[in-house]
Design a protein around this motif. Structure first.
Motif, short mmCIF file in Angstrom:
data_model
loop_
_atom_site.label_atom_id
_atom_site.label_comp_id
_atom_site.label_asym_id
_atom_site.label_seq_id
_atom_site.Cartn_x
_atom_site.Cartn_y
_atom_site.Cartn_z
N ASP A 16 18.87 -14.51 11.39
CA ASP A 16 19.71 -15.34 11.82
C ASP A 16 19.44 -16.77 11.18
OD1 ASP A 16 21.16 -13.64 13.35
OD2 ASP A 16 20.26 -14.12 15.15
N GLN A 17 18.05 -17.17 11.31
CA GLN A 17 17.64 -18.25 10.66
C GLN A 17 18.01 -18.50 8.89
OE1 GLN A 17 13.41 -19.08 11.20
NE2 GLN A 17 13.96 -21.45 10.81
N SER A 20 21.68 -18.59 8.52
CA SER A 20 22.30 -20.04 8.72
C SER A 20 21.98 -20.74 7.58
CB SER A 20 21.92 -20.64 10.04
OG SER A 20 20.46 -20.68 9.86
N ARG A 21 20.74 -20.91 6.99
CA ARG A 21 20.39 -21.69 5.83
C ARG A 21 21.26 -21.33 4.43
NH1 ARG A 21 13.89 -22.77 6.51
NH2 ARG A 21 14.15 -23.88 8.46
N ASP A 23 24.08 -18.89 4.04
CA ASP A 23 25.49 -18.48 4.11
C ASP A 23 26.40 -19.53 4.20
OD1 ASP A 23 27.87 -17.03 4.33
OD2 ASP A 23 27.17 -16.30 6.55
N HIS A 26 29.86 -19.25 5.85
CA HIS A 26 29.59 -18.58 7.22
C HIS A 26 30.37 -17.57 7.57
CE1 HIS A 26 27.85 -22.54 7.99
NE2 HIS A 26 28.70 -23.19 7.37
#
Length: 121
Positions: A16-17, A20-21, A23, A26
């Motif tokens: 997830d981290q 989030s950086r 993608d 999103h």
């Protein structure tokens, strides 16, 4: 997500981290453009889930992409295949980033400035 876990990212939280950086769109997927942006700006550190988190990665084909440096690849200890034909790799010093990759046996740098004969003009 499953692909990142398979490649050695240690947990769902780390995935997830990383997503989030990386993608930027999103959409839950990392396309080639987003991966290249990570590759070009990332200097992996122990607390940054960048390329160093891909510890199980064995094959990487970055051919025909606007890559000019190899910094960051030194963390991919299990890399056996690295294809970078048609990239902008041009400095012999950049090979130091992959010199310690003991598993690397298939390296393709064809059609790069590094491999082209120097002008005798």
């Amino acid at each position: 997500r499953e692909g990142l876990l398979t490649l050695g990212v240690s947990s769902n939280e780390a995935v997830d981290q990383l997503l989030s950086r990386v993608d930027a769109s999103h959409d839950g997927e990392v396309d080639l453009r987003e991966f290249m942006a990570l590759f070009q700006r990332s200097r992996p550190t122990p607390d940054d889930p960048g390329l160093s988190r891909l510890s199980k990665l064995q094959h990487l084909d970055l051919s025909e992409n606007p890559i000019t440096h190899l910094a960051g690849l030194e963390h991919l200890a299990n890399l056996t295949t690295l294809w970078m034909s048609g990239t902008g790799i041009h400095l012999l010093d950049d090979l130091a980033h992959i010199a310690a990759l003991e598993q690397l046996f298939d390296l393709d740098l064809t059609d790069t400035p590094l491999m082209r004969p120097a002008d005798n003009a």
